[in-house]
Write a protein that holds these residues in place. Structure first.
Motif, PDB file in Angstrom:
ATOM      1  N   ASN A  77      -3.666   6.246  -4.598  1.00 47.44           N
ATOM      2  CA  ASN A  77      -3.151   6.714  -3.308  1.00 47.44           C
ATOM      3  C   ASN A  77      -4.270   7.075  -2.336  1.00 47.44           C
ATOM      4  O   ASN A  77      -4.051   7.797  -1.373  1.00 47.44           O
ATOM      5  CB  ASN A  77      -2.213   7.910  -3.543  1.00 47.44           C
ATOM      6  CG  ASN A  77      -1.426   8.235  -2.294  1.00 47.44           C
ATOM      7  OD1 ASN A  77      -1.372   7.420  -1.365  1.00 47.44           O
ATOM      8  ND2 ASN A  77      -0.822   9.416  -2.246  1.00 47.44           N
ATOM      9  N   THR A 102       3.552   5.949   7.180  1.00 45.41           N
ATOM     10  CA  THR A 102       3.031   7.273   6.826  1.00 45.41           C
ATOM     11  C   THR A 102       1.507   7.320   6.696  1.00 45.41           C
ATOM     12  O   THR A 102       0.866   8.220   7.222  1.00 45.41           O
ATOM     13  CB  THR A 102       3.661   7.776   5.509  1.00 45.41           C
ATOM     14  OG1 THR A 102       3.622   6.693   4.584  1.00 45.41           O
ATOM     15  CG2 THR A 102       5.069   8.265   5.688  1.00 45.41           C
ATOM     16  N   SER A 106      -0.894   4.792   7.432  1.00 43.86           N
ATOM     17  CA  SER A 106      -1.729   3.746   8.036  1.00 43.86           C
ATOM     18  C   SER A 106      -2.873   4.302   8.891  1.00 43.86           C
ATOM     19  O   SER A 106      -3.930   3.681   8.965  1.00 43.86           O
ATOM     20  CB  SER A 106      -0.879   2.787   8.854  1.00 43.86           C
ATOM     21  OG  SER A 106      -0.296   3.480   9.916  1.00 43.86           O
ATOM     22  N   HIS A 119       0.824  -1.218   0.000  1.00 43.85           N
ATOM     23  CA  HIS A 119       0.000   0.000   0.000  1.00 43.85           C
ATOM     24  C   HIS A 119       0.855   1.265   0.000  1.00 43.85           C
ATOM     25  O   HIS A 119       0.443   2.295  -0.539  1.00 43.85           O
ATOM     26  CB  HIS A 119      -0.959  -0.003   1.200  1.00 43.85           C
ATOM     27  CG  HIS A 119      -2.188  -0.835   0.963  1.00 43.85           C
ATOM     28  ND1 HIS A 119      -3.173  -0.999   1.908  1.00 43.85           N
ATOM     29  CD2 HIS A 119      -2.600  -1.532  -0.138  1.00 43.85           C
ATOM     30  CE1 HIS A 119      -4.137  -1.771   1.404  1.00 43.85           C
ATOM     31  NE2 HIS A 119      -3.803  -2.120   0.183  1.00 43.85           N
ATOM     32  N   LYS A 120       2.017   1.175   0.600  1.00 40.85           N
ATOM     33  CA  LYS A 120       2.923   2.330   0.598  1.00 40.85           C
ATOM     34  C   LYS A 120       3.316   2.690  -0.843  1.00 40.85           C
ATOM     35  O   LYS A 120       3.570   3.849  -1.166  1.00 40.85           O
ATOM     36  CB  LYS A 120       4.176   1.987   1.412  1.00 40.85           C
ATOM     37  CG  LYS A 120       4.785   3.162   2.111  1.00 40.85           C
ATOM     38  CD  LYS A 120       5.853   2.708   3.055  1.00 40.85           C
ATOM     39  CE  LYS A 120       6.580   3.893   3.615  1.00 40.85           C
ATOM     40  NZ  LYS A 120       7.597   3.511   4.575  1.00 40.85           N
ATOM     41  N   GLN A 121       3.339   1.654  -1.683  1.00 46.10           N
ATOM     42  CA  GLN A 121       3.657   1.879  -3.108  1.00 46.10           C
ATOM     43  C   GLN A 121       2.388   2.165  -3.911  1.00 46.10           C
ATOM     44  O   GLN A 121       2.405   2.138  -5.146  1.00 46.10           O
ATOM     45  CB  GLN A 121       4.350   0.628  -3.686  1.00 46.10           C
ATOM     46  CG  GLN A 121       5.692   0.303  -3.058  1.00 46.10           C
ATOM     47  CD  GLN A 121       6.655   1.456  -3.143  1.00 46.10           C
ATOM     48  OE1 GLN A 121       6.662   2.185  -4.155  1.00 46.10           O
ATOM     49  NE2 GLN A 121       7.451   1.644  -2.111  1.00 46.10           N
ATOM     50  N   ASN A 122       1.283   2.372  -3.198  1.00 42.00           N
ATOM     51  CA  ASN A 122      -0.013   2.675  -3.837  1.00 42.00           C
ATOM     52  C   ASN A 122      -0.529   1.552  -4.738  1.00 42.00           C
ATOM     53  O   ASN A 122      -1.231   1.805  -5.733  1.00 42.00           O
ATOM     54  CB  ASN A 122       0.053   3.988  -4.632  1.00 42.00           C
ATOM     55  CG  ASN A 122       0.361   5.144  -3.721  1.00 42.00           C
ATOM     56  OD1 ASN A 122      -0.046   5.130  -2.559  1.00 42.00           O
ATOM     57  ND2 ASN A 122       1.091   6.127  -4.226  1.00 42.00           N
ATOM     58  N   ASN A 132       3.653   0.471   7.050  1.00 41.82           N
ATOM     59  CA  ASN A 132       3.130   1.591   6.261  1.00 41.82           C
ATOM     60  C   ASN A 132       2.999   2.777   7.217  1.00 41.82           C
ATOM     61  O   ASN A 132       1.896   3.265   7.471  1.00 41.82           O
ATOM     62  CB  ASN A 132       1.778   1.201   5.646  1.00 41.82           C
ATOM     63  CG  ASN A 132       1.194   2.280   4.760  1.00 41.82           C
ATOM     64  OD1 ASN A 132       1.863   3.252   4.417  1.00 41.82           O
ATOM     65  ND2 ASN A 132      -0.066   2.128   4.393  1.00 41.82           N
TER      66      ASN A 132
END
Ligand SMILES: Nc1ncnc2c1ncn2[C@@H]1O[C@H](COP(=O)(O)OP(=O)(O)OP(=O)(O)O)[C@@H](O)[C@H]1O
Ligand SMILES: [Mg+2]
Length: 245
Positions: free
Chosen positions: A182, A222, A224, A145-148, A220
């Motif tokens: 995002n 940033t 979460s 998810h951090k990488q979208n 994650n």
């Protein structure tokens, strides 16, 4: 001279070369795709073929299928670039809607693994045994998810475990419904789909989902907070729907 000899050799080769037939064995069939086992230049290979859906309008079916094949390949590559394990893509044939990918040998689906642990241990022991796996799942999804990357179909059948569970080799597969976004809402829904799939397939896994969520928040760091807030929102909506019917 060297060139002449070289090209002559090639001509001779092509004249004598016999076409090798590579056999494909149908292994599994889902709602959307057939899974074959074969080899790709000597490597164990899975072919995922998305077949024609006759109930859809042909041109809609064609564009939907092409979209899913592209989404799947794109997300697999993007995951691998970010250290998430997914099968290596060997080849894509858009005409036949086939993805040729590495076969993850000696693997079991997380679904089968959880089932086997739950059937052989009591509840407390099963949770203890499955906790490291839940941490790996949460950690992997946090990175994703951090990488979208939004998976779109997070279930325990779409995760493969290779080798011993302590090896932490968790492969994500089946990215046909994935997309890049995002928005916390989409990521929250992704987690909600997993929660529903986990709880409905495997009884008494509420604690394991908590572990997944904790590990997710750690990896994650940033985004979460927003994602877990959205997850709570989506849960509420789900509950309301069930109450209203
Ligand atoms: N690369 C692979 N290596 C080993 N096993 C695989 C691999 N890809 C798929 N499988 C097995 O095949 C099953 C089905 O694959 P997959 O989830 O990709 O297709 P599907 O669920 O039929 O597709 P869809 O959900 O798009 O209709 C998986 O649960 C897994 O057991
Ligand atoms: Mg699947």
């Amino acid at each position: 001279m060297a060139n002449f000899l070289g090209s002559k050799t090639i001509i001779n080769l092509s004249k004598t070369k016999k076409k090798k037939k590579v056999s494909m064995e149908l292994w599994k069939q889902g709602a959307e795709a057939k899974i074959y086992k074969t080899n790709f230049y000597g490597k164990p290979c899975i072919v995922k073929e998305r077949f024609v859906k006759s109930y859809r309008h042909p041109s809609l079916d064609k564009s939907l299928t092409a979209h899913r094949v592209k989404s799947e390949v794109r997300a697999m590559l993007r995951c691998r670039m970010n250290g998430i394990l997914t099968p290596t893509v060997y080849f894509v044939n858009m005409d036949t809607s086939c993805i040729y990918m590495e076969e993850i040998q000696d693997s079991v689906t997380v679904k089968d693994y959880i089932k086997s642990v739950q059937s052989s241990k009591n509840l407390t022991e099963a949770v203890k045994t499955l906790t490291p796996l839940a941490q790996t799942i949460g950690n992997t999804l946090g990175i994703m998810h951090k990488q979208n990357i939004v998976h779109g179909d997070l279930t325990t059948s779409n995760m493969l475990l290779r080798g011993e569970p302590s090896d932490n080799k968790l492969y994500l597969i089946d990215f046909g419904l994935s997309f890049f976004e995002n928005l916390s809402e989409d990521k929250g829904v992704d987690l909600y789909v997993l929660e529903r799939a986990l709880l409905s397939t495997h009884p008494n896994t509420e604690k394991l989902f908590d572990v997944i969520l904790q590990a997710y928040c750690k990896s994650n760091d940033t985004g979460s907070k927003e994602v877990t807030a959205k997850l709570e929102e989506v849960r509420m909506r789900g509950r309301k729907r069930t109450m209203v019917g």
